[in-house]
Design a protein around this motif. Structure first.
Motif, PDB file in Angstrom:
ATOM      1  N   HIS A 118       0.811  -1.211   0.000  1.00  0.00           N
ATOM      2  CA  HIS A 118       0.000   0.000   0.000  1.00  0.00           C
ATOM      3  C   HIS A 118       0.852   1.272   0.000  1.00  0.00           C
ATOM      4  CE1 HIS A 118      -4.187  -1.488   0.525  1.00  0.00           C
ATOM      5  NE2 HIS A 118      -3.551  -2.577   0.914  1.00  0.00           N
ATOM      6  N   ILE A 119       2.143   1.137  -0.236  1.00  0.00           N
ATOM      7  CA  ILE A 119       2.954   2.339  -0.345  1.00  0.00           C
ATOM      8  C   ILE A 119       2.479   3.134  -1.561  1.00  0.00           C
ATOM      9  CG2 ILE A 119       4.846   1.429  -1.784  1.00  0.00           C
ATOM     10  CD1 ILE A 119       6.732   2.822   0.329  1.00  0.00           C
ATOM     11  N   HIS A 120       2.497   4.456  -1.454  1.00  0.00           N
ATOM     12  CA  HIS A 120       1.829   5.321  -2.428  1.00  0.00           C
ATOM     13  C   HIS A 120       2.761   6.466  -2.819  1.00  0.00           C
ATOM     14  CE1 HIS A 120      -1.167   8.293  -3.891  1.00  0.00           C
ATOM     15  NE2 HIS A 120      -1.907   7.236  -4.172  1.00  0.00           N
ATOM     16  N   PRO A 121       2.616   7.017  -4.007  1.00  0.00           N
ATOM     17  CA  PRO A 121       3.461   8.163  -4.375  1.00  0.00           C
ATOM     18  C   PRO A 121       3.421   9.311  -3.366  1.00  0.00           C
ATOM     19  CG  PRO A 121       2.284   7.373  -6.306  1.00  0.00           C
ATOM     20  CD  PRO A 121       1.755   6.591  -5.135  1.00  0.00           C
ATOM     21  N   SER A 122       2.288   9.454  -2.679  1.00  0.00           N
ATOM     22  CA  SER A 122       2.201  10.512  -1.674  1.00  0.00           C
ATOM     23  C   SER A 122       3.099  10.245  -0.468  1.00  0.00           C
ATOM     24  CB  SER A 122       0.756  10.690  -1.200  1.00  0.00           C
ATOM     25  OG  SER A 122       0.276   9.498  -0.596  1.00  0.00           O
ATOM     26  N   THR A 138      14.077  -2.566  -7.389  1.00  0.00           N
ATOM     27  CA  THR A 138      13.900  -3.808  -8.147  1.00  0.00           C
ATOM     28  C   THR A 138      12.498  -3.844  -8.736  1.00  0.00           C
ATOM     29  OG1 THR A 138      12.906  -5.286  -6.500  1.00  0.00           O
ATOM     30  CG2 THR A 138      15.297  -4.901  -6.335  1.00  0.00           C
ATOM     31  N   GLY A 139      12.273  -4.849  -9.578  1.00  0.00           N
ATOM     32  CA  GLY A 139      10.960  -5.032 -10.169  1.00  0.00           C
ATOM     33  C   GLY A 139       9.967  -5.707  -9.259  1.00  0.00           C
ATOM     34  N   ILE A 140      10.382  -6.061  -8.055  1.00  0.00           N
ATOM     35  CA  ILE A 140       9.448  -6.711  -7.134  1.00  0.00           C
ATOM     36  C   ILE A 140       8.444  -5.711  -6.579  1.00  0.00           C
ATOM     37  CG2 ILE A 140       9.231  -7.970  -4.960  1.00  0.00           C
ATOM     38  CD1 ILE A 140      11.930  -9.225  -5.509  1.00  0.00           C
ATOM     39  N   THR A 141       8.920  -4.565  -6.138  1.00  0.00           N
ATOM     40  CA  THR A 141       8.014  -3.583  -5.533  1.00  0.00           C
ATOM     41  C   THR A 141       6.923  -3.127  -6.495  1.00  0.00           C
ATOM     42  OG1 THR A 141       9.890  -2.852  -4.203  1.00  0.00           O
ATOM     43  CG2 THR A 141       7.923  -1.476  -4.152  1.00  0.00           C
ATOM     44  N   PRO A 142       7.234  -2.798  -7.758  1.00  0.00           N
ATOM     45  CA  PRO A 142       6.151  -2.421  -8.684  1.00  0.00           C
ATOM     46  C   PRO A 142       5.135  -3.524  -8.910  1.00  0.00           C
ATOM     47  CG  PRO A 142       8.284  -1.785  -9.580  1.00  0.00           C
ATOM     48  CD  PRO A 142       8.547  -2.647  -8.390  1.00  0.00           C
ATOM     49  N   ALA A 143       5.528  -4.774  -8.664  1.00  0.00           N
ATOM     50  CA  ALA A 143       4.606  -5.896  -8.861  1.00  0.00           C
ATOM     51  C   ALA A 143       3.573  -6.009  -7.746  1.00  0.00           C
ATOM     52  CB  ALA A 143       5.390  -7.204  -8.960  1.00  0.00           C
ATOM     53  N   LEU A 144       3.787  -5.323  -6.630  1.00  0.00           N
ATOM     54  CA  LEU A 144       2.906  -5.480  -5.476  1.00  0.00           C
ATOM     55  C   LEU A 144       1.548  -4.832  -5.681  1.00  0.00           C
ATOM     56  CD1 LEU A 144       5.431  -4.812  -2.562  1.00  0.00           C
ATOM     57  CD2 LEU A 144       4.735  -7.017  -3.540  1.00  0.00           C
ATOM     58  N   SER A 145       1.518  -3.689  -6.358  1.00  0.00           N
ATOM     59  CA  SER A 145       0.264  -2.971  -6.578  1.00  0.00           C
ATOM     60  C   SER A 145       0.524  -1.797  -7.518  1.00  0.00           C
ATOM     61  CB  SER A 145      -0.309  -2.440  -5.253  1.00  0.00           C
ATOM     62  OG  SER A 145       0.552  -1.443  -4.712  1.00  0.00           O
ATOM     63  N   GLU A 146      -0.553  -1.216  -8.046  1.00  0.00           N
ATOM     64  CA  GLU A 146      -0.405  -0.045  -8.909  1.00  0.00           C
ATOM     65  C   GLU A 146       0.174   1.127  -8.137  1.00  0.00           C
ATOM     66  OE1 GLU A 146      -3.930   1.005 -10.993  1.00  0.00           O
ATOM     67  OE2 GLU A 146      -4.143  -0.944 -11.989  1.00  0.00           O
ATOM     68  N   SER A 147      -0.232   1.283  -6.883  1.00  0.00           N
ATOM     69  CA  SER A 147       0.285   2.408  -6.099  1.00  0.00           C
ATOM     70  C   SER A 147       1.766   2.214  -5.791  1.00  0.00           C
ATOM     71  CB  SER A 147      -0.512   2.585  -4.806  1.00  0.00           C
ATOM     72  OG  SER A 147      -0.279   1.527  -3.895  1.00  0.00           O
ATOM     73  N   ALA A 148       2.173   0.966  -5.550  1.00  0.00           N
ATOM     74  CA  ALA A 148       3.592   0.698  -5.294  1.00  0.00           C
ATOM     75  C   ALA A 148       4.421   0.964  -6.550  1.00  0.00           C
ATOM     76  CB  ALA A 148       3.782  -0.736  -4.825  1.00  0.00           C
ATOM     77  N   ALA A 149       3.894   0.580  -7.718  1.00  0.00           N
ATOM     78  CA  ALA A 149       4.600   0.857  -8.968  1.00  0.00           C
ATOM     79  C   ALA A 149       4.757   2.360  -9.176  1.00  0.00           C
ATOM     80  CB  ALA A 149       3.853   0.232 -10.144  1.00  0.00           C
ATOM     81  N   ALA A 150       3.695   3.102  -8.893  1.00  0.00           N
ATOM     82  CA  ALA A 150       3.758   4.560  -9.044  1.00  0.00           C
ATOM     83  C   ALA A 150       4.731   5.172  -8.044  1.00  0.00           C
ATOM     84  CB  ALA A 150       2.368   5.153  -8.865  1.00  0.00           C
ATOM     85  N   ALA A 151       4.804   4.595  -6.840  1.00  0.00           N
ATOM     86  CA  ALA A 151       5.730   5.104  -5.832  1.00  0.00           C
ATOM     87  C   ALA A 151       7.177   4.874  -6.246  1.00  0.00           C
ATOM     88  CB  ALA A 151       5.459   4.452  -4.479  1.00  0.00           C
ATOM     89  N   VAL A 152       7.457   3.717  -6.843  1.00  0.00           N
ATOM     90  CA  VAL A 152       8.810   3.436  -7.326  1.00  0.00           C
ATOM     91  C   VAL A 152       9.188   4.430  -8.421  1.00  0.00           C
ATOM     92  CG1 VAL A 152      10.237   1.784  -8.590  1.00  0.00           C
ATOM     93  CG2 VAL A 152       8.834   1.017  -6.674  1.00  0.00           C
ATOM     94  N   ARG A 153       8.281   4.643  -9.372  1.00  0.00           N
ATOM     95  CA  ARG A 153       8.563   5.599 -10.449  1.00  0.00           C
ATOM     96  C   ARG A 153       8.807   7.000  -9.885  1.00  0.00           C
ATOM     97  NH1 ARG A 153       8.214   6.819 -15.683  1.00  0.00           N
ATOM     98  NH2 ARG A 153       7.737   4.668 -16.250  1.00  0.00           N
ATOM     99  N   ARG A 154       7.972   7.422  -8.947  1.00  0.00           N
ATOM    100  CA  ARG A 154       8.130   8.761  -8.378  1.00  0.00           C
ATOM    101  C   ARG A 154       9.459   8.880  -7.647  1.00  0.00           C
ATOM    102  NH1 ARG A 154       8.981  13.428  -8.830  1.00  0.00           N
ATOM    103  NH2 ARG A 154       8.721  14.793  -7.036  1.00  0.00           N
ATOM    104  N   THR A 155       9.865   7.825  -6.941  1.00  0.00           N
ATOM    105  CA  THR A 155      11.146   7.852  -6.229  1.00  0.00           C
ATOM    106  C   THR A 155      12.306   7.938  -7.217  1.00  0.00           C
ATOM    107  OG1 THR A 155      10.169   6.496  -4.482  1.00  0.00           O
ATOM    108  CG2 THR A 155      12.562   6.697  -4.498  1.00  0.00           C
ATOM    109  N   MET A 156      12.222   7.206  -8.307  1.00  0.00           N
ATOM    110  CA  MET A 156      13.274   7.263  -9.327  1.00  0.00           C
ATOM    111  C   MET A 156      13.339   8.658  -9.952  1.00  0.00           C
ATOM    112  SD  MET A 156      12.742   3.498 -11.126  1.00  0.00           S
ATOM    113  CE  MET A 156      14.242   3.528 -12.140  1.00  0.00           C
ATOM    114  N   GLU A 157      12.193   9.213 -10.255  1.00  0.00           N
ATOM    115  CA  GLU A 157      12.163  10.561 -10.846  1.00  0.00           C
ATOM    116  C   GLU A 157      12.748  11.594  -9.886  1.00  0.00           C
ATOM    117  OE1 GLU A 157       8.154   9.974 -13.635  1.00  0.00           O
ATOM    118  OE2 GLU A 157       7.996  10.850 -11.625  1.00  0.00           O
ATOM    119  N   LEU A 158      12.385  11.477  -8.609  1.00  0.00           N
ATOM    120  CA  LEU A 158      12.910  12.400  -7.615  1.00  0.00           C
ATOM    121  C   LEU A 158      14.418  12.236  -7.453  1.00  0.00           C
ATOM    122  CD1 LEU A 158      12.257  14.568  -5.502  1.00  0.00           C
ATOM    123  CD2 LEU A 158      11.796  12.727  -3.864  1.00  0.00           C
TER     124      LEU A 158
END
Length: 327
Positions: A118-122, A138-158
């Motif tokens: 349930h980790i979220h971009p917010s 890793t690719g594991i966290t984005p596989a957990l949920s859509e919000s987790a995938a978005a959080a990984v992307r946001r962290t990479m962008e930041l």
């Protein structure tokens, strides 16, 4: 919770409590189990810490005894955990691993609706990355949920905005998502990373059957600056612009447990990359691959995800031939 400490690496991802049968009866019939920590990103965190790097691990855990256990284990290994989020309403994930005398271990996940899923971009904060040089995901966290995938992307962008370098290990887990879903998300993340660490099978899933040289060329064109392709018992091959480097495997005579080998490989590779990233040359790439091969091989010699990762002194002894590996 604020942290002003400087670290070499930040890792982001779910860690779980791992249960393994003590005897040979398997999960179905065994009544006694060992308890330990497991998670790709925490494996890398511990590996890098043992190799002399300062690491901050970020995630979301349940406010429960399992979450307490994960935090205390990581802190005991020297990993900084000041930015971990605790959730009173969601649980810390667990999983079971069943080792057999043939093939890879079988794993059974109990992580659906876990706190980390349930980790979220917010939730993403600059505080996660302050004082850091590098982000590993890793690719594991984005596989957990859509919000987790978005959080990984946001962290990479930041991280990009803040000037950090970034590594991505696809770490494909078919029990968590389909190949089609994995392909779509992981290909979208490669342009954000500097170091891409796929296995040969993962590369094929992402772009189809190719030669190893074609894999390297394709992933570099997508935006990665360095590609390290894991070849298992055949060693590894690395690519930087205009150069290809092969590294021989570190030979072991008996494989006990393959889980965690890729994470150990990543820790070994990054421990060199962090020192050489301003000018990654063929010689430094070869050094990174060779160290990664050693750590990946050693990880298969222990029944655990990270327990067999050597300290920097042990690794130096291995690299100079002064320590005999007997397992």
């Amino acid at each position: 919770m604020q942290s002003n400490s400087k670290v070499d690496v930040v890792t982001l991802g779910e860690s779980m409590v791992l249960f393994q049968p003590i005897g040979e009866k398997g999960v179905k019939y065994e009544s006694l189990f060992t308890k330990s920590l497991a998670g790709a990103e925490s494996n890398v965190s511990i590996g890098l810490t043992r190799l002399g790097k300062k690491v901050r691990w970020v995630s979301k855990l349940g406010k429960d005894p399992f979450g307490d256990f994960i935090l205390s284990t990581l802190a005991g290994e020297g990993v900084e955990v000041s930015q971990v989020i605790r959730d009173e309403h969601l649980p810390t994930a667990v999983y079971f691993k069943e080792t057999k005398s043939y093939g890879d271990p079988t794993v059974y996940y109990y992580r659906k609706n876990s706190a980390a899923s349930h980790i979220h971009p917010s939730d993403v904060s600059m505080d996660w990355l302050v004082g850091a040089k590098h982000l590993h995901v890793t690719g594991i966290t984005p596989a957990l949920s859509e919000s987790a995938a978005a959080a990984v992307r946001r962290t990479m962008e930041l991280a990009k905005e803040m000037g950090l370098t970034i590594s991505l290990d696809p770490n494909l887990r078919r029990k968590l998502w389909s190949e089609e879903e994995a392909r779509k998300v992981l290909l979208s993340l490669i342009p954000l990373c500097d170091v891409f660490l796929p296995g040969l099978e993962e590369a094929e899933v992402l772009v189809g059957p190719q030669s190893m040289e074609e894999y390297g060329e394709k992933f570099l064109k997508m935006g990665a600056k360095v590609v390290a392709l894991k070849l298992g018992a055949e060693g590894s091959i690395g690519f930087i612009e205009g150069e290809t480097v092969n590294a021989a495997p570190h030979v072991v005579h008996q494989v006990i447990d393959t889980v965690g080998a890729g994470d150990a490989f990543a820790a070994g590779f990054l421990s060199v990359f962090l020192d050489e990233q301003d000018a990654m040359t063929p010689s430094s790439l070869e050094k990174a691959l060779s160290r990664a091969n050693i750590l990946g091989a050693l990880a298969t010699q222990f029944k655990g995800d990270w327990e067999g990762i050597p300290t920097v002194d042990e690794l130096n002894a291995l690299e100079t031939g002064k320590l005999e590996v007997k397992r």
